[in-house]
Design an enzyme around this catalytic site. Structure first.
Site, PDB file in Angstrom:
ATOM      1  N   ARG A 104       0.816  -1.221   0.000  1.00 50.73           N
ATOM      2  CA  ARG A 104       0.000   0.000   0.000  1.00 50.73           C
ATOM      3  C   ARG A 104       0.847   1.268   0.000  1.00 50.73           C
ATOM      4  NH1 ARG A 104      -5.538  -0.066   1.538  1.00 50.73           N
ATOM      5  NH2 ARG A 104      -6.366  -2.123   1.108  1.00 50.73           N
TER       6      ARG A 104
ATOM      7  N   ARG B 150      -3.113   7.300   1.066  1.00 46.40           N
ATOM      8  CA  ARG B 150      -3.505   8.546   1.744  1.00 46.40           C
ATOM      9  C   ARG B 150      -2.453   9.164   2.649  1.00 46.40           C
ATOM     10  NH1 ARG B 150      -8.932   7.114   4.479  1.00 46.40           N
ATOM     11  NH2 ARG B 150      -8.170   5.020   4.018  1.00 46.40           N
TER      12      ARG B 150
ATOM     13  N   ARG C   9      -6.475  12.239  -5.529  1.00 41.06           N
ATOM     14  CA  ARG C   9      -7.642  11.491  -5.062  1.00 41.06           C
ATOM     15  C   ARG C   9      -8.872  12.402  -4.962  1.00 41.06           C
ATOM     16  NH1 ARG C   9     -11.455   9.021  -4.131  1.00 41.06           N
ATOM     17  NH2 ARG C   9     -11.876   7.395  -2.595  1.00 41.06           N
TER      18      ARG C   9
ATOM     19  N   ASP D 117      -7.180  -1.960  -7.297  1.00 48.35           N
ATOM     20  CA  ASP D 117      -7.702  -2.585  -6.078  1.00 48.35           C
ATOM     21  C   ASP D 117      -8.116  -4.020  -6.385  1.00 48.35           C
ATOM     22  OD1 ASP D 117      -8.487  -1.776  -3.190  1.00 48.35           O
ATOM     23  OD2 ASP D 117     -10.114  -3.057  -3.887  1.00 48.35           O
TER      24      ASP D 117
ATOM     25  N   TYR E 177     -15.230 -10.854   0.143  1.00 51.63           N
ATOM     26  CA  TYR E 177     -15.904  -9.559  -0.054  1.00 51.63           C
ATOM     27  C   TYR E 177     -17.177  -9.715  -0.884  1.00 51.63           C
ATOM     28  CZ  TYR E 177     -11.924  -7.123   1.970  1.00 51.63           C
ATOM     29  OH  TYR E 177     -10.972  -6.667   2.839  1.00 51.63           O
TER      30      TYR E 177
HETATM   31  O1  1CP Z   1      -0.148  -1.008  -2.598  1.00 51.20           O
HETATM   32  C1  1CP Z   1      -0.468  -0.063  -3.351  1.00 51.20           C
HETATM   33  O2  1CP Z   1      -0.045   1.078  -3.216  1.00 51.20           O
HETATM   34  C2  1CP Z   1      -1.344  -0.407  -4.545  1.00 51.20           C
HETATM   35  C3  1CP Z   1      -2.735  -0.222  -4.408  1.00 51.20           C
HETATM   36  C4  1CP Z   1      -3.650  -1.145  -3.611  1.00 51.20           C
HETATM   37  C5  1CP Z   1      -3.566  -2.522  -3.303  1.00 51.20           C
HETATM   38  C6  1CP Z   1      -2.422  -3.479  -3.556  1.00 51.20           C
HETATM   39  C7  1CP Z   1      -4.900  -0.688  -3.137  1.00 51.20           C
HETATM   40  C8  1CP Z   1      -5.374   0.703  -3.256  1.00 51.20           C
HETATM   41  N1  1CP Z   1      -5.581  -1.763  -2.624  1.00 51.20           N
HETATM   42  C9  1CP Z   1      -4.795  -2.887  -2.689  1.00 51.20           C
HETATM   43  C10 1CP Z   1      -5.123  -4.252  -2.254  1.00 51.20           C
HETATM   44  C11 1CP Z   1      -6.306  -4.501  -1.416  1.00 51.20           C
HETATM   45  N2  1CP Z   1      -7.545  -3.890  -1.451  1.00 51.20           N
HETATM   46  C12 1CP Z   1      -6.389  -5.531  -0.438  1.00 51.20           C
HETATM   47  C13 1CP Z   1      -5.291  -6.537  -0.166  1.00 51.20           C
HETATM   48  C14 1CP Z   1      -4.232  -6.013   0.712  1.00 51.20           C
HETATM   49  C15 1CP Z   1      -4.647  -5.726   2.144  1.00 51.20           C
HETATM   50  O3  1CP Z   1      -5.046  -6.664   2.863  1.00 51.20           O
HETATM   51  O4  1CP Z   1      -4.540  -4.555   2.538  1.00 51.20           O
HETATM   52  C16 1CP Z   1      -7.668  -5.489   0.138  1.00 51.20           C
HETATM   53  C17 1CP Z   1      -8.204  -6.393   1.219  1.00 51.20           C
HETATM   54  C18 1CP Z   1      -8.397  -4.437  -0.502  1.00 51.20           C
HETATM   55  C19 1CP Z   1      -9.809  -4.044  -0.264  1.00 51.20           C
HETATM   56  C20 1CP Z   1      -9.915  -2.613   0.095  1.00 51.20           C
HETATM   57  N3  1CP Z   1      -9.843  -1.594  -0.810  1.00 51.20           N
HETATM   58  C21 1CP Z   1      -9.986  -2.055   1.384  1.00 51.20           C
HETATM   59  C22 1CP Z   1     -10.026  -2.825   2.710  1.00 51.20           C
HETATM   60  C23 1CP Z   1     -11.429  -3.048   3.116  1.00 51.20           C
HETATM   61  C24 1CP Z   1     -11.582  -3.725   4.460  1.00 51.20           C
HETATM   62  O5  1CP Z   1     -11.726  -3.009   5.448  1.00 51.20           O
HETATM   63  O6  1CP Z   1     -11.601  -4.968   4.525  1.00 51.20           O
HETATM   64  C25 1CP Z   1     -10.007  -0.651   1.231  1.00 51.20           C
HETATM   65  C26 1CP Z   1     -10.115   0.403   2.288  1.00 51.20           C
HETATM   66  C27 1CP Z   1      -9.882  -0.389  -0.171  1.00 51.20           C
HETATM   67  C28 1CP Z   1      -9.786   0.948  -0.831  1.00 51.20           C
HETATM   68  C29 1CP Z   1      -8.423   1.308  -1.262  1.00 51.20           C
HETATM   69  N4  1CP Z   1      -7.639   0.521  -2.107  1.00 51.20           N
HETATM   70  C30 1CP Z   1      -6.445   1.167  -2.362  1.00 51.20           C
HETATM   71  C31 1CP Z   1      -6.477   2.425  -1.652  1.00 51.20           C
HETATM   72  C32 1CP Z   1      -5.374   3.451  -1.687  1.00 51.20           C
HETATM   73  C33 1CP Z   1      -7.704   2.488  -0.963  1.00 51.20           C
HETATM   74  C34 1CP Z   1      -8.202   3.649  -0.113  1.00 51.20           C
HETATM   75  C35 1CP Z   1      -9.152   4.441  -0.914  1.00 51.20           C
HETATM   76  C36 1CP Z   1      -8.959   5.921  -0.838  1.00 51.20           C
HETATM   77  O7  1CP Z   1      -7.993   6.493  -1.330  1.00 51.20           O
HETATM   78  O8  1CP Z   1      -9.871   6.540  -0.291  1.00 51.20           O
END
Ligand code: 1CP
Length: 342
Positions: free
Chosen positions: A23, A27, A36, A73, A149
């Site tokens: 990640r 943010r 964003r 994502d 999910y």
């Molecule tokens: O790593 C990076 O910089 C690349 C981008 C990336 C990756 C690899 C994002 C951007 N998401 C992911 C993978 C991802 N997404 C996973 C697997 C890794 C982990 O366990 O963290 C999972 C479970 C998600 C699902 C997801 N998408 C969540 C988690 C939900 C939960 O509570 O279970 C969330 C909050 C997102 C949104 C998201 N994805 C990525 C970002 C930067 C964000 C935040 C959105 C924003 O900017 O508001």
């Protein structure tokens, strides 16, 4: 110059210590927040190749990490399959949950590849802009985690609905997993064709499963994806991140034949090395330590590198960076890695 990441993963070269952060685009970076803001809808952000390219490169520009990870994502796959997916700021993802076996048969597998073209376009653009010695990591969610999910409809600590669906409707659930295996293999293969140098499968919720279910829903689908990718792209390494695999890590490592293993914060790296002597290991600094205590970041990073000395190792976190992480802490981590590896 050759890529440190690839030397470590494929050639198993030791003491190269490539580093990146799970990640790493997100943010905690002001330059990310700025872009964003112009996309009220998170998924349209992901599907805009220029924006995805820019934020993918931001952490490389700032920290000179050895690898960029595609900005996207894991939930683009359910979106591509026609399930309703949305993101509400501050609350994470919301999907219209799958409740019956019949809904699984209505997933629109055929449209997925065409639908995901903007992601492949972003990969092409990123690879073009990225220095040759940096690796580009493509990624997808592993079938189990994506299915969690799709059935739960949102993030959860337990994913009780998803786990119960798998027990109650094993045939339908295995149809869902098989569909995700096919779509994920094609999706990763297209990312590789577009320029990804390595791919990572995120199985964030692997650790929720008992051993038999872990074999069936985590190991087997991962094994199928990895073996198909290896046939199609024998030179491209695959990293598997089965978070909280615990005692199942050795089985996961041996059975799936991944080249690299992501290690979560709960697992001592030395124990992971014993469980998986063949793979490059990646991890596992606690993201909350990174957010909190600069002095301990340095000692802990040194310790990880010492523990993994003489073995193929990628310095990283044990899970994703949290949004309130101070940038100078991330910088301290990078400086420590560079100081030690020379
Ligand atoms: O790593 C990076 O910089 C690349 C981008 C990336 C990756 C690899 C994002 C951007 N998401 C992911 C993978 C991802 N997404 C996973 C697997 C890794 C982990 O366990 O963290 C999972 C479970 C998600 C699902 C997801 N998408 C969540 C988690 C939900 C939960 O509570 O279970 C969330 C909050 C997102 C949104 C998201 N994805 C990525 C970002 C930067 C964000 C935040 C959105 C924003 O900017 O508001």
């Amino acid at each position: 110059m050759s890529k440190r990441m690839i030397a470590c993963l494929k050639e198993k070269q030791v003491d190269h210590y490539p580093f990146w952060f799970m990640r790493q685009a997100g943010r905690y970076l002001p330059e990310y927040r700025k872009i964003r803001e112009s996309f009220p809808d998170f998924l349209s952000f992901c599907y805009t190749p220029d924006a995805a390219t820019e934020v993918t490169l931001q952490p490389i520009t700032r920290f000179d990490c050895d690898a960029a990870i595609l900005f996207s994502d894991i939930l683009v796959i359910p979106d591509a399959l026609g399930q309703e997916v949305g993101f509400t700021p501050g609350h994470g993802p919301k999907l219209r949950p799958i409740e019956t076996a019949a809904e699984i048969t209505r997933l629109e597998e055929k449209r997925a590849e065409e639908f995901l073209q903007p992601v492949f376009q972003a990969v092409r653009q990123i690879r073009k802009s990225l220095a040759e010695e940096k690796a580009l990591i493509g990624f997808a969610g592993a079938p189990w985690t994506v299915a969690c999910y799709m059935i739960e409809g949102e993030g959860s600590k337990e994913f009780a609905k998803a786990r119960q669906f798998a027990y109650r409707e094993p045939i339908a659930f295995s149809q869902l997993i098989d569909c995700l295996v096919r779509v994920t293999t094609a999706y990763l293969s297209e990312q590789i064709k577009a320029g990804a140098d390595v791919v990572q499968l995120f199985d964030s919720w692997a650790g929720l499963l008992p051993p038999d279910e872990f074999k069936r829903w985590v190991i087997e689908p991962t094994q199928q994806i990895v073996s198909q990718l290896k046939t199609l792209h024998p030179d491209i390494p695959v990293i598997g991140f089965a978070r909280c695999a615990g005692m199942m890590l050795a089985d996961y490592a041996n059975s799936t034949d991944v080249d690299g293993l992501g290690i979560d914060t709960s697992m001592p790296l030395i124990k992971a090395r014993e469980a998986a002597p063949k793979q490059a290991l990646q991890g596992n600094l606690d993201p909350l330590l990174l957010a909190t205590d600069k002095a301990r970041i340095m000692t802990q990073t040194k310790r990880m590198m010492k523990d993994m000395k003489g073995t193929p190792y990628i310095v990283n976190l044990g899970h994703g960076i949290v949004p309130h992480t101070p940038i100078d802490h991330v910088q301290a981590f990078c400086d420590t890695v560079r100081e030690i590896r020379g």
